[in-house]
Scaffold this motif. Structure first.
Motif, PDB file in Angstrom:
ATOM      1  N   TYR A  52       0.818  -1.212   0.000  1.00  0.00           N
ATOM      2  CA  TYR A  52       0.000   0.000   0.000  1.00  0.00           C
ATOM      3  C   TYR A  52       0.855   1.265   0.000  1.00  0.00           C
ATOM      4  N   ARG A  53       1.973   1.220   0.694  1.00  0.00           N
ATOM      5  CA  ARG A  53       2.805   2.423   0.768  1.00  0.00           C
ATOM      6  C   ARG A  53       3.300   2.842  -0.612  1.00  0.00           C
ATOM      7  N   ARG A  54       3.697   1.867  -1.428  1.00  0.00           N
ATOM      8  CA  ARG A  54       4.162   2.180  -2.774  1.00  0.00           C
ATOM      9  C   ARG A  54       3.046   2.801  -3.608  1.00  0.00           C
ATOM     10  N   ARG A  55       1.827   2.246  -3.504  1.00  0.00           N
ATOM     11  CA  ARG A  55       0.704   2.804  -4.273  1.00  0.00           C
ATOM     12  C   ARG A  55       0.418   4.244  -3.855  1.00  0.00           C
ATOM     13  N   ILE A  56       0.473   4.510  -2.560  1.00  0.00           N
ATOM     14  CA  ILE A  56       0.218   5.870  -2.078  1.00  0.00           C
ATOM     15  C   ILE A  56       1.259   6.828  -2.643  1.00  0.00           C
ATOM     16  N   ARG A  57       2.519   6.427  -2.575  1.00  0.00           N
ATOM     17  CA  ARG A  57       3.593   7.278  -3.108  1.00  0.00           C
ATOM     18  C   ARG A  57       3.411   7.515  -4.605  1.00  0.00           C
ATOM     19  N   ASP A  58       3.036   6.470  -5.345  1.00  0.00           N
ATOM     20  CA  ASP A  58       2.858   6.602  -6.802  1.00  0.00           C
ATOM     21  C   ASP A  58       1.730   7.586  -7.124  1.00  0.00           C
ATOM     22  N   ALA A  61       2.810  11.131  -6.301  1.00  0.00           N
ATOM     23  CA  ALA A  61       3.775  11.619  -7.283  1.00  0.00           C
ATOM     24  C   ALA A  61       3.074  12.048  -8.572  1.00  0.00           C
ATOM     25  N   HIS A  62       1.953  11.392  -8.882  1.00  0.00           N
ATOM     26  CA  HIS A  62       1.216  11.706 -10.107  1.00  0.00           C
ATOM     27  C   HIS A  62       0.459  13.031  -9.999  1.00  0.00           C
ATOM     28  N   VAL A  63      -0.225  13.241  -8.866  1.00  0.00           N
ATOM     29  CA  VAL A  63      -1.081  14.428  -8.759  1.00  0.00           C
ATOM     30  C   VAL A  63      -0.487  15.542  -7.903  1.00  0.00           C
ATOM     31  N   ARG A  64       0.486  15.206  -7.066  1.00  0.00           N
ATOM     32  CA  ARG A  64       1.096  16.216  -6.197  1.00  0.00           C
ATOM     33  C   ARG A  64       2.620  16.070  -6.218  1.00  0.00           C
ATOM     34  N   PRO A  65       3.240  16.228  -7.413  1.00  0.00           N
ATOM     35  CA  PRO A  65       4.690  16.046  -7.496  1.00  0.00           C
ATOM     36  C   PRO A  65       5.487  17.057  -6.674  1.00  0.00           C
ATOM     37  N   ASP A  66       4.848  18.180  -6.324  1.00  0.00           N
ATOM     38  CA  ASP A  66       5.529  19.202  -5.540  1.00  0.00           C
ATOM     39  C   ASP A  66       5.380  18.998  -4.032  1.00  0.00           C
ATOM     40  N   MET A  67       4.672  17.953  -3.596  1.00  0.00           N
ATOM     41  CA  MET A  67       4.472  17.718  -2.172  1.00  0.00           C
ATOM     42  C   MET A  67       5.807  17.398  -1.502  1.00  0.00           C
ATOM     43  N   TRP A 284      -5.820   6.762  -0.898  1.00  0.00           N
ATOM     44  CA  TRP A 284      -4.798   6.919  -1.934  1.00  0.00           C
ATOM     45  C   TRP A 284      -4.267   5.577  -2.422  1.00  0.00           C
ATOM     46  N   VAL A 285      -4.681   4.498  -1.808  1.00  0.00           N
ATOM     47  CA  VAL A 285      -4.291   3.166  -2.262  1.00  0.00           C
ATOM     48  C   VAL A 285      -4.948   2.830  -3.598  1.00  0.00           C
ATOM     49  N   HIS A 286      -6.120   3.409  -3.859  1.00  0.00           N
ATOM     50  CA  HIS A 286      -6.809   3.156  -5.127  1.00  0.00           C
ATOM     51  C   HIS A 286      -5.956   3.593  -6.315  1.00  0.00           C
ATOM     52  N   ARG A 288      -6.549   5.255  -8.983  1.00  0.00           N
ATOM     53  CA  ARG A 288      -7.649   6.083  -9.496  1.00  0.00           C
ATOM     54  C   ARG A 288      -7.404   6.586 -10.910  1.00  0.00           C
ATOM     55  N   TRP A 289      -6.154   6.854 -11.266  1.00  0.00           N
ATOM     56  CA  TRP A 289      -5.871   7.486 -12.563  1.00  0.00           C
ATOM     57  C   TRP A 289      -5.307   6.508 -13.593  1.00  0.00           C
ATOM     58  N   LYS A 290      -4.461   5.598 -13.194  1.00  0.00           N
ATOM     59  CA  LYS A 290      -3.803   4.650 -14.091  1.00  0.00           C
ATOM     60  C   LYS A 290      -3.271   5.349 -15.355  1.00  0.00           C
ATOM     61  N   PRO A 291      -2.409   6.339 -15.189  1.00  0.00           N
ATOM     62  CA  PRO A 291      -1.918   7.084 -16.365  1.00  0.00           C
ATOM     63  C   PRO A 291      -1.157   6.219 -17.353  1.00  0.00           C
ATOM     64  N   GLU A 292      -0.598   5.100 -16.861  1.00  0.00           N
ATOM     65  CA  GLU A 292       0.167   4.227 -17.762  1.00  0.00           C
ATOM     66  C   GLU A 292      -0.720   3.619 -18.847  1.00  0.00           C
ATOM     67  N   ARG A 293      -2.031   3.503 -18.573  1.00  0.00           N
ATOM     68  CA  ARG A 293      -2.943   2.934 -19.566  1.00  0.00           C
ATOM     69  C   ARG A 293      -3.226   3.917 -20.701  1.00  0.00           C
ATOM     70  N   ARG A 294      -2.977   5.181 -20.426  1.00  0.00           N
ATOM     71  CA  ARG A 294      -3.278   6.201 -21.444  1.00  0.00           C
ATOM     72  C   ARG A 294      -1.989   6.797 -22.004  1.00  0.00           C
ATOM     73  N   ALA A 295      -0.876   6.141 -21.767  1.00  0.00           N
ATOM     74  CA  ALA A 295       0.408   6.647 -22.251  1.00  0.00           C
ATOM     75  C   ALA A 295       0.358   6.818 -23.767  1.00  0.00           C
ATOM     76  N   GLY A 296       0.813   7.973 -24.213  1.00  0.00           N
ATOM     77  CA  GLY A 296       0.832   8.256 -25.641  1.00  0.00           C
ATOM     78  C   GLY A 296      -0.430   8.838 -26.183  1.00  0.00           C
ATOM     79  N   LYS A 297      -1.494   8.945 -25.322  1.00  0.00           N
ATOM     80  CA  LYS A 297      -2.773   9.504 -25.786  1.00  0.00           C
ATOM     81  C   LYS A 297      -2.786  10.994 -25.569  1.00  0.00           C
TER      82      LYS A 297
END
Length: 297
Positions: A52-58, A61-67, A284-286, A288-297
Motif C-alpha cells: 500500500y505504501r508504494r501505491r500511495i507514493r505513486d 507523485a502523479h497528482v502532487r509532485p511538488d508535495m 490513496w491506495v486506489h 484512481r488514474w492509471k496514467p500508464e494505460r493512457r500513455a501516448g494519448k
C-alpha cells in the motif's frame, strides 16, 4: 455445466489471512482500543506487506509532485491508519451504529434530504472512499431515514463475504453491483427511498473528468440515474475528527440537475475539496488514474 469460480490469488489469500486475523484479535478489545489498534496495525504492519505504501507514493507523485517528502511520508502512514480504523468500525456493526448518535452533522443537505423524504422523492447520496463513508449511512439511519446502499464486491472474494455482512449490520438493504442488484436498487430508488453510493473508482472506458487536477476515468451512472428518476444528488462525507474516533458528517447541498458530465464534475470537485482539507482521509491506495494505460494519448 457448473459455473466456474474465479481462483483467489495467493496475494489475496495472504492479505485475507492478515486482515481477518487482525480483525478477530481487535474485536476482542474494547471499542475505542480496537479502533486505535487496528489503525496502528494497518499502518505499521499490513500496509508495508501489502504494497500500500508504494501505491500511495505513486498516486501522490502523479497528482502532487511538488508535495514535500515529509508530507508524503506522513500520508504513507496516516492513510492506512484511517483504512484500518474504518474497517474495524464497520466490522463493529451495532457498536459503530450506536456511536453515530454522538456524531455531529452540518451542511444544507440535511434539510434537502428531509424535504425529499417528506415528498417521497428519491435521493442518491454520493461519497468517496474518504473518512468513513459508513458514518454517513449510520447517522442518516439513526435519524429515521431508509438508506439502501450499492456496493462493489471486493476482488478478494474470501474477505468480501465478511465485509458485506459487516456493512449489513450497519444498515440494510445492500445491493451488490451487477444486473440483479442494480435492478433491485432501482426499484428501491423509484419507491422514493434513499440510496448511498461511492463513485470514485477507476472505470475502464469511462469519460475523463478532472479529479485533483488530473484526468480520471469516471462513470456517469449516478448522475444519469439522478436525471432519469428525478432524484436529488447529494454529496455527503463522514469526516474523521482529531481524536480519530468521532465524526462530523457533512451533507452538502444537492448538485443541480444539468447534464451527466457537468454533474459528475461537480461531484469530483466536491470530493477533491474534502481531500485538499483532509488528504490523509482519502484512500490513496486506489489506482484512481492509471496514467500508464493512457500513455501516448
Amino acid at each position: 455445466m457448473s459455473k466456474s469460480v474465479k481462483p483467489v490469488r495467493l496475494a489475496d489469500r495472504v492479505q485475507n489471512v492478515l486482515i481477518l486475523a487482525a480483525l478477530g484479535t481487535a474485536m476482542a478489545l474494547p471499542y475505542r482500543t480496537r479502533v486505535r489498534s487496528m489503525g496502528w496495525l494497518m499502518s505499521r504492519v499490513i500496509a508495508p506487506l501489502a504494497g500500500y505504501r508504494r501505491r500511495i507514493r505513486d498516486n501522490l507523485a502523479h497528482v502532487r509532485p511538488d508535495m514535500s517528502q515529509t508530507e508524503v511520508e506522513r500520508l504513507v502512514r496516516a492513510v492506512p491508519d484511517n483504512m484500518g480504523r474504518t474497517i474495524i468500525e464497520i466490522y463493529s456493526g451495532r457498536e459503530f451504529l450506536e456511536q453515530a448518535a454522538g456524531f455531529t452533522v452540518t451542511g444544507p443537505g440535511l434539510e434537502a434530504l428531509q424535504r425529499a423524504k417528506d415528498e417521497a422523492r428519491p435521493v442518491i447520496m454520493i461519497s468517496g472512499h474518504f473518512g468513513n463513508y459508513d458514518a454517513v449511512r449510520s447517522l442518516v439511519t439513526q435519524r429515521g431515514f431508509n438508506v439502501g446502499s450499492l456496493y462493489r464486491p471486493m476482488n478478494n472474494a474470501l474477505f468480501n463475504v465478511h465485509y458485506v455482512k459487516a456493512m449489513e449490520s450497519v444498515a440494510e438493504p445492500m445491493f451488490s453491483r451487477g444486473r440483479r442488484g442494480l435492478a433491485q436498487m432501482l426499484k428501491y430508488l423509484r419507491d422514493g427511498n434513499t440510496v448511498a453510493m461511492l463513485w470514485d473508482q477507476y472505470v475502464t472506458g469511462a469519460p475523463l473528468i478532472d479529479f485533483l487536477g488530473k484526468p480520471a476515468p469516471t462513470a456517469l451512472s449516478v448522475a444519469e440515474m439522478a436525471l432519469k428518476y428525478n432524484a436529488e444528488l447529494i454529496p455527503a462525507y463522514g469526516i474523521r475528527q482529531a481524536d480519530g474516533l468521532s465524526f462530523c458528517v457533512e451533507i452538502e447541498a444537492p448538485i443541480p440537475h444539468s447534464d451527466a458530465v457537468t454533474m459528475m464534475q461537480a461531484a469530483s470537485d466536491s470530493l477533491a475539496a474534502q481531500i485538499e482539507k483532509h488528504p490523509e482521509q482519502w484512500l490513496w491506495v486506489h489506482r484512481r488514474w492509471k496514467p500508464e494505460r493512457r500513455a501516448g494519448k
